[in-house]
Design a protein around this motif. Structure first.
Motif, PDB file in Angstrom:
ATOM      1  N   PRO A  99     -14.712 -13.603 -36.450  1.00  0.00           N
ATOM      2  CA  PRO A  99     -13.992 -13.043 -37.602  1.00  0.00           C
ATOM      3  C   PRO A  99     -12.554 -13.530 -37.640  1.00  0.00           C
ATOM      4  O   PRO A  99     -11.889 -13.651 -36.611  1.00  0.00           O
ATOM      5  N   VAL A 100     -12.066 -13.828 -38.827  1.00  0.00           N
ATOM      6  CA  VAL A 100     -10.678 -14.234 -39.029  1.00  0.00           C
ATOM      7  C   VAL A 100      -9.915 -13.010 -39.512  1.00  0.00           C
ATOM      8  O   VAL A 100     -10.279 -12.390 -40.516  1.00  0.00           O
ATOM      9  N   THR A 101      -8.892 -12.654 -38.768  1.00  0.00           N
ATOM     10  CA  THR A 101      -8.090 -11.474 -39.130  1.00  0.00           C
ATOM     11  C   THR A 101      -7.022 -11.863 -40.151  1.00  0.00           C
ATOM     12  O   THR A 101      -6.819 -13.038 -40.452  1.00  0.00           O
ATOM     13  N   ASP A 102      -6.333 -10.852 -40.678  1.00  0.00           N
ATOM     14  CA  ASP A 102      -5.251 -11.037 -41.651  1.00  0.00           C
ATOM     15  C   ASP A 102      -5.732 -11.665 -42.950  1.00  0.00           C
ATOM     16  O   ASP A 102      -4.948 -12.279 -43.686  1.00  0.00           O
ATOM     17  N   VAL A 103      -7.014 -11.528 -43.236  1.00  0.00           N
ATOM     18  CA  VAL A 103      -7.550 -11.967 -44.522  1.00  0.00           C
ATOM     19  C   VAL A 103      -7.511 -10.786 -45.477  1.00  0.00           C
ATOM     20  O   VAL A 103      -7.869  -9.665 -45.110  1.00  0.00           O
ATOM     21  N   GLY A 104      -7.045 -11.021 -46.705  1.00  0.00           N
ATOM     22  CA  GLY A 104      -6.976  -9.942 -47.685  1.00  0.00           C
ATOM     23  C   GLY A 104      -8.360  -9.418 -48.035  1.00  0.00           C
ATOM     24  O   GLY A 104      -9.231 -10.188 -48.447  1.00  0.00           O
ATOM     25  N   HIS A 105      -8.578  -8.114 -47.850  1.00  0.00           N
ATOM     26  CA  HIS A 105      -9.902  -7.524 -48.077  1.00  0.00           C
ATOM     27  C   HIS A 105      -9.938  -6.690 -49.351  1.00  0.00           C
ATOM     28  O   HIS A 105     -10.906  -5.949 -49.575  1.00  0.00           O
ATOM     29  N   GLU A 106      -8.914  -6.792 -50.196  1.00  0.00           N
ATOM     30  CA  GLU A 106      -8.852  -5.953 -51.393  1.00  0.00           C
ATOM     31  C   GLU A 106     -10.064  -6.158 -52.294  1.00  0.00           C
ATOM     32  O   GLU A 106     -10.550  -5.221 -52.937  1.00  0.00           O
ATOM     33  N   ALA A 107     -10.578  -7.395 -52.347  1.00  0.00           N
ATOM     34  CA  ALA A 107     -11.726  -7.689 -53.220  1.00  0.00           C
ATOM     35  C   ALA A 107     -13.059  -7.463 -52.511  1.00  0.00           C
ATOM     36  O   ALA A 107     -14.117  -7.680 -53.098  1.00  0.00           O
ATOM     37  N   GLY A 108     -13.007  -7.032 -51.241  1.00  0.00           N
ATOM     38  CA  GLY A 108     -14.232  -6.742 -50.518  1.00  0.00           C
ATOM     39  C   GLY A 108     -14.841  -7.904 -49.767  1.00  0.00           C
ATOM     40  O   GLY A 108     -15.963  -7.793 -49.269  1.00  0.00           O
ATOM     41  N   GLY A 109     -14.125  -9.006 -49.649  1.00  0.00           N
ATOM     42  CA  GLY A 109     -14.650 -10.171 -48.961  1.00  0.00           C
ATOM     43  C   GLY A 109     -14.322 -10.181 -47.475  1.00  0.00           C
ATOM     44  O   GLY A 109     -13.603  -9.311 -46.968  1.00  0.00           O
ATOM     45  N   SER A 110     -14.851 -11.180 -46.771  1.00  0.00           N
ATOM     46  CA  SER A 110     -14.579 -11.344 -45.338  1.00  0.00           C
ATOM     47  C   SER A 110     -14.713 -12.824 -45.000  1.00  0.00           C
ATOM     48  O   SER A 110     -15.316 -13.597 -45.742  1.00  0.00           O
ATOM     49  N   LEU A 111     -14.148 -13.207 -43.850  1.00  0.00           N
ATOM     50  CA  LEU A 111     -14.177 -14.607 -43.437  1.00  0.00           C
ATOM     51  C   LEU A 111     -14.435 -14.714 -41.943  1.00  0.00           C
ATOM     52  O   LEU A 111     -13.802 -14.019 -41.139  1.00  0.00           O
ATOM     53  N   SER A 112     -15.372 -15.579 -41.570  1.00  0.00           N
ATOM     54  CA  SER A 112     -15.621 -15.932 -40.177  1.00  0.00           C
ATOM     55  C   SER A 112     -15.604 -17.450 -40.066  1.00  0.00           C
ATOM     56  O   SER A 112     -15.833 -18.161 -41.049  1.00  0.00           O
ATOM     57  N   ALA A 113     -15.326 -17.941 -38.854  1.00  0.00           N
ATOM     58  CA  ALA A 113     -15.256 -19.386 -38.638  1.00  0.00           C
ATOM     59  C   ALA A 113     -15.981 -19.743 -37.352  1.00  0.00           C
ATOM     60  O   ALA A 113     -16.035 -18.950 -36.416  1.00  0.00           O
TER      61      ALA A 113
END
Length: 408
Positions: A99-113
């Motif tokens: 998981p990548v932290t400090d990603v804006g989650h306001e729209a409900g998304g997420s990011l992993s790398a």
């Protein structure tokens, strides 16, 4: 641009009906990146192109922008560089999505790398297809170790294997709804399209079939000719080496019998309407020639091309002064200096020369893009201006994402 290669027809997977594929272009034929990212039908984005054009940064920026626009994204890189991990604030990427932290989650998304570990992926295939005892025997075999680490085409095949795994897991669990793939540099970036057949050719070759003969047929079918061949090989390789090779080949035949089918499934996935290829290039002759090669190859293989991204384009200098006018002003300053008026003229002339050089660079790059567009009018394009410095954090990736989404 690049010389067209003979058409290559593949029997592996039938061509998809391109009439059903969504388009993500503006009325001017520009690539609309945000429309591509927001389209929930887009499940896979593959960034390809020659080395040094910014594919890794582009992949990361696309993934971050998609996540902050509400998508659940995983970005997979098979580029050995560590820039992706550094820019995302992850100490080290490996074969498991992080998981990548400090990603804006306001729209409900997420990011992993994650970064492809070729050998680990190969090991996972073995472990999933064999009993624990059999798997351990294969993993310890010296020929398996060599194949899984350095055999030509293994990385590309394992990239397809990992992509297939991620997509299957995502479809089953709903963990991700978008996979962004960063490919290796140079033309080998498209070798994963050929990897299944290359590995099939290896396993179906005469030498491999010869090694499998004892396992596939009764002893009475073993001819004197085969005994002579294996005897000669034993003398050259040594009895233990030959035994290891036969053990390894037999294991391949039993464990990897379905590898071609899995690769075909992933190949079909790459052809499907839910996949989008983005070709990344720099505004240079060599890079655009490579981009032409990618475009033509993708077209020949019926792969869904979203468009061309011209990265790190020069920006026009401010003002309406063109290059010729700037150099004419330099000549006037030179003449006035010869007459004795040198105050500030040297600095001004230097700035005018820089202005002229920048203007000519912009014009040269525009001509290159126009030439590409004339040769490939069906390819939507977007241009990303060069940044003043390197991208090394999420803010930098956000800025790149904003530039990717801008249209002229």
């Amino acid at each position: 641009m690049a010389s067209r290669k003979p058409s290559r027809k593949h029997s592996r997977v039938g061509p998809q009906d391109t009439s059903t594929r969504p388009t993500h272009t503006t009325s001017a034929g520009e690539l609309d990146v945000d429309a591509l990212l927001d389209d929930r039908a887009t499940r896979i984005i593959v960034c390809c192109g020659s080395g040094g054009v910014g594919k890794t940064t582009t992949s990361a920026a696309l993934a971050l922008r998609a996540a902050e626009r509400g998508r659940k994204v995983v970005v997979l890189t098979i580029d050995p560089a560590r820039r992706l991990a550094q820019s995302m604030g992850i100490e080290e990427l490996d074969n498991t999505p992080r998981p990548v932290t400090d990603v804006g989650h306001e729209a409900g998304g997420s990011l992993s790398a994650m970064m492809l570990d070729m050998k680990r992926t190969f090991d996972e295939v073995v472990e999933s297809q064999a009993t624990p005892e059999k798997a351990q025997q294969i993993l310890a075999n010296p020929f398996y170790i060599a194949l899984s680490s350095s055999f030509a085409g293994t990385q590309e095949y394992m990239a397809m294997e990992k992509l297939g795994q991620i997509h299957a897991d995502a479809e089953r669990t709903g963990t991700y709804d978008l996979v962004v793939v960063d490919t290796p540099p140079s033309r080998s970036a498209l070798d994963f399209l050929d990897a299944p057949e290359r590995l099939s050719s290896f396993l179906d070759g005469r030498f491999i079939r010869l090694m499998l003969a004892p396992a596939r047929g009764p002893a009475k079918l073993m001819t004197a000719g085969f005994g002579l061949v294996t005897g000669a090989l034993a003398k050259v390789l040594g009895t233990q080496v030959l035994r290891d090779l036969q053990t390894f080949v037999t294991a391949l035949d039993t464990v990897f019998g379905g590898f071609r089918q899995r690769a075909q499934k992933t190949y079909a996935l790459l052809q499907a309407p839910g996949t989008a290829f983005i070709v990344v290039a720099a505004p240079e002759p060599d890079a655009l020639r490579e981009a032409a090669y990618f475009v033509e190859r993708l077209s020949e293989d019926d792969m869904p091309l979203a468009g061309l991204l011209v990265n790190r384009a020069s920006t026009a200098p401010r003002g309406d002064l063109n290059a010729d006018e700037a150099m004419a002003a330099v000549e006037r300053l030179r003449r006035s200096g010869a007459a004795g008026d040198t105050t500030g003229s040297s600095t001004t002339a230097g700035l005018l020369r820089l202005h002229a050089d920048q203007q000519r660079m912009v014009e040269r790059e525009a001509r290159l893009r126009e030439r590409f567009a004339a040769a490939h009018p069906q390819v939507p394009t977007t241009t990303v201006p060069a940044l003043a410095g390197d991208v090394h954090d999420l803010d930098g990736l956000r800025r790149v994402g904003e530039l990717l989404a801008e249209t002229a």
